[in-house]
Design an enzyme around this catalytic site. Structure first.
Site, PDB file in Angstrom:
ATOM      1  N   ASP A   1       9.793 -27.785 -58.591  1.00  0.00           N
ATOM      2  CA  ASP A   1      10.217 -28.270 -59.227  1.00  0.00           C
ATOM      3  C   ASP A   1       9.132 -28.975 -60.812  1.00  0.00           C
ATOM      4  O   ASP A   1       9.163 -30.181 -60.826  1.00  0.00           O
ATOM      5  CB  ASP A   1      11.136 -28.781 -58.931  1.00  0.00           C
TER       6      ASP A   1
ATOM      7  N   HIS B   1      14.427 -27.075 -58.296  1.00  0.00           N
ATOM      8  CA  HIS B   1      15.030 -28.072 -58.045  1.00  0.00           C
ATOM      9  C   HIS B   1      15.905 -27.754 -57.080  1.00  0.00           C
ATOM     10  O   HIS B   1      17.283 -28.533 -56.685  1.00  0.00           O
ATOM     11  CB  HIS B   1      15.353 -28.105 -59.983  1.00  0.00           C
TER      12      HIS B   1
ATOM     13  N   SER C   1      19.424 -34.838 -58.060  1.00  0.00           N
ATOM     14  CA  SER C   1      18.019 -35.013 -59.223  1.00  0.00           C
ATOM     15  C   SER C   1      18.990 -36.255 -59.299  1.00  0.00           C
ATOM     16  O   SER C   1      18.457 -37.247 -59.172  1.00  0.00           O
ATOM     17  CB  SER C   1      19.414 -33.622 -59.935  1.00  0.00           C
TER      18      SER C   1
END
Length: 741
Positions: A684, A716, A598
């Site tokens: 995602d 994600h 991330s």
């Protein structure tokens, strides 16, 4: 990107659908025998995962949920256990292949739970099972009123405010006509939303039944709980069972996509009337420019803070029913603002914020029956999630925690530092039931006996040992903490996780861990992907800095990162790297890698063009690569709006916004010189898979050794067992290839 309760959400998001398993394919506890003392991906996925839990009204028993995973079947199975409050006499209640979840006590002898999309009840020994609801499998959550006469039921209803229904004569058409923003969330298109229904609970011929369902939000195009991770914690019954407090962001489309302004509403069950506890009657929403950051708009002027313009969620009534407390953020559009504890007087309408002296977040809380300690809560400070108590005066006490002096170092053989994950009252308020975990220990349940007057006398007792049969076979890493001087003269806490049987005379390959969020804590988390224990067990030293932008070190430290993604926080990473390379003799500075997901993946992509030969390989999972593309690709537009300071097309950009776009990682690929592994999930929608694909393509087109691990069916996170094993194997194969030569 920074959300609460992610661990529980990850556990529940991979529950196999009802009826997906054969009755003979029961996935249960894996009593495995390991071939060595080294933690492996297979050992990690063999562990049971404790999630929800609750003590009986008399405090004598506890029911709790565990998820078990089968790599072979590529499935999960969620089961229920009951045990005495001291952890003795544990009994498995689930004996079928169907998931049984969300257990709660109706009385001291009756447990309600969810299976097959319906509410069932059973006796505390698992017998006498009876189906209560009949909704064709539509129940997604429930909460009984304190008097047992009513129940809140969560169900999804069709929603076509932003995605139009296809014509009836085109039943096989797969296209979606999108008319406004917020058409995707996390990993799905928004074509349905959850609504809470309240129903009467009747006993008919000795069997519970639920009748007269009423949609609390009937006719309203809003979701409750809130996407994507909200659950039953966003609704609460009053002690007299007459009202329901619920969380809702009453916005759709563009307005929803740029705002974090959710409120707490009070619903009268008898009159069916609703009032907003956060905004005065007749309140008018200020106009917002969707391309300008919320930081510079009048909506955040101090005089408007009384209207609670940020996130307000997770209400809980006081035991006497006179107050409602909830977690509250002060600024609209800022999802990582400080989460304060707000208490609302239902009689006068007065709001009071009790945790103003705590310069960090309230992550979970519970009302107390103790006149001295009004509310217990957990919050992160100096990289551990600790237990606190606060009274009406706002006097704050930390019940117990490891000391973290800002000099020298601390070391734990194994690891005595830990995080609390959630909190409940038990034994008539005399004790707390809590979940606890660390870098070297998965989640287990603990009973805490707090002492507000003498916090040092607070006692804690572990009552579950879910994975002891596995961890007893493993060599356990050791954990240290160091305070490192940053480039601007401040002190930064850095975790070091050292391999089992650590030998300080040897040199080890070393990994810089880059945290996501960007404002999530590097506390004592236990992950089933980014797991420090398995990394250290594979022979790596882990360097995990609490760089700028992380909570637990004050709001100034937390907020410095907004609008400065490639500034001080990157310098902090390099300060930790250089400290390890130059001051720790067991760190091999010629065999260092940087890894992260991330925002951590973004950090890796940026470091790839700015590391000055420090690292020998990189791994970026679900990272942002091109910030201009990311600005409009992400589904929650308030995030990039706040963090980047401005839209990339505005000619009068702020200095921070200009700096952000000019320093996007994709602009420095010409300086990449180090092998990189890019990982991404195609579902995602927070950071789209095109970001990872673009980074991989750019690396290969520039002659850089690279690999791309792409998951068409993951979001994600990586949730499916076989994908999880593939992730771990690919991760360590890449590291070993470049760092263990």
């Amino acid at each position: 990107m920074n959300k609460a309760n992610l661990l529980l959400a990850a556990v529940l998001m991979f529950s196999a659908p009802a009826g997906a398993q054969n009755e003979t394919d029961v996935i249960g506890k894996q009593n495995i025998k390991l071939a060595s003392k080294t933690m492996t991906p297979e050992a990690l996925w063999a562990m049971g995962r404790i999630s929800s839990y609750e003590a009986s009204p008399d405090g004598k028993r506890i029911v709790y949920q565990v998820g078990y995973y089968s790599v072979k079947q590529n499935k999960s199975h969620h089961v229920l256990y009951v045990m005495n409050a001291d952890g003795s006499n544990r009994q498995l209640l689930t004996h079928s292949a169907k998931n049984e979840t969300d257990a709660t006590w109706l009385d001291t002898e009756t447990i309600a739970f969810l299976t097959g999309g319906e509410i069932w009840t059973m006796k505390a020994d698992g017998t006498g099972r009876k189906q209560c609801s009949k909704t064709d499998g539509q129940v997604e959550g429930f909460k009984f009123s304190p008097d047992g006469s009513k129940v809140i039921i969560l169900k999804s209803i069709p929603f076509h405010e932003v995605i139009k229904e296809n014509p009836e004569d085109l039943p096989k058409a797969t296209g979606r006509l999108v008319t406004d923003l917020m058409y995707r969330h996390w990993d799905h298109y928004v074509e349905s939303i959850q609504h809470p229904f309240v129903a009467d609970v009747k006993m008919v011929n000795g069997q519970w039944s639920m009748v007269n369902e009423i949609d609390i939000l009937e006719g309203e195009p809003y979701e409750c709980p809130m996407e994507p991770f909200g659950g039953m914690e966003q609704l609460a019954w009053s002690p007299d069972s007459k009202t329901i407090a619920y969380t809702c962001r009453k916005k759709t489309g563009l307005a929803y996509s740029i705002s974090t302004d959710s409120d707490i509403f009070l619903y009268d069950v008898q009159t069916r009337k609703t009032r907003n506890l956060c905004k005065p009657e007749g309140y008018q929403e200020p106009k917002i420019d969707p391309t300008k950051t919320m930081k510079y708009q009048a909506v955040n002027a101090p005089e408007n803070l009384k209207n609670n313009p940020g996130y307000d969620q997770n209400p809980k009534f006081s035991p006497d029913g006179k107050y409602v407390a909830w977690t509250s953020m002060a600024r609209n559009g800022y999802e990582s603002d400080r989460q304060r504890l707000c208490v609302y007087n239902l009689a006068t309408g007065e709001k009071k914020y009790l945790t103003e002296s705590f310069d960090s977040n309230v992550d979970d809380f519970v009302w107390s029956d103790n006149k001295d300690a009004l509310i217990y809560f957990i919050g992160v400070w100096h990289a551990t999630e600790n237990l606190y108590a606060v009274n009406w005066k706002g006097e704050l006490k930390q019940m117990f925690a490891m000391v973290t002096p800002q000099s020298g170092s601390g070391t734990q053989a194994g690891n005595s530092w830990a995080d609390f994950g959630s909190i409940q009252l038990m034994n008539n308020g005399k004790q707390l039931l809590m979940e606890r975990h660390s870098f070297t220990a998965p989640a287990d349940l603990y009973v805490v006996t707090p002492n507000f007057k003498k916090p040092a006398n607070t006692a804690i007792s572990q009552i579950t040992f879910e994975n002891k049969h596995i961890t007893d076979q493993l060599a356990i890493p050791s954990v240290q903490q160091r305070w490192v001087k940053t480039t601007d003269g401040k002190q930064m806490l850095v975790w070091l996780v050292l391999p089992p049987n650590f030998d300080e005379t040897k040199k080890y390959p070393t990994l810089l861990f880059c945290e996501g969020g960007p404002q999530s804590p590097v506390s004592q988390f236990w992950s089933y992907r980014w797991n420090f224990m398995i990394m250290a067990s594979q022979g790596y030293v882990i360097v995990a800095p609490n760089r700028r932008g992380l909570p637990g070190f004050g709001q100034e430290w937390l907020e410095q990162i907004s609008g400065d993604w490639t500034g001080q926080c990157i310098k902090d990473y390099l300060s930790a790297t250089d400290f390890a390379a130059n001051n720790l003799p067991f760190v091999d500075k010629d065999r260092m890698g940087a890894v992260g997901a991330s925002f951590g993946g973004f950090s890796v992509y940026f470091l790839a063009g700015h590391h000055d030969k420090r690292f020998k390989c990189f791994i970026a999972h679900d990272g942002a690569f091109n910030l201009e593309a990311m600005y409009t690709e992400t589904e929650e537009n308030w995030f990039s709006n706040w963090e980047y300071d401005d839209a990339y097309w505005n000619k009068d950009q702020t200095a921070n916004a200009k700096k952000t776009y000019e320093n996007s990682p994709h602009r420095f690929v010409d300086k990449w010189d180090t092998p990189i592994l890019c990982i991404h999930g195609e579902k995602d929608y927070r950071i789209n898979a095109t970001q990872g694909m673009s980074a991989f393509n750019a690396a290969r087109m520039n002659g850089i050794e690279a690999q791309l691990l792409i998951f068409p069916d993951e979001n994600h996170w990586v949730l499916k067992p076989q994908n999880g094993i593939l992730w771990q194997r690919t991760y360590f194969n890449w590291l070993d290839r470049w760092l263990k030569k």
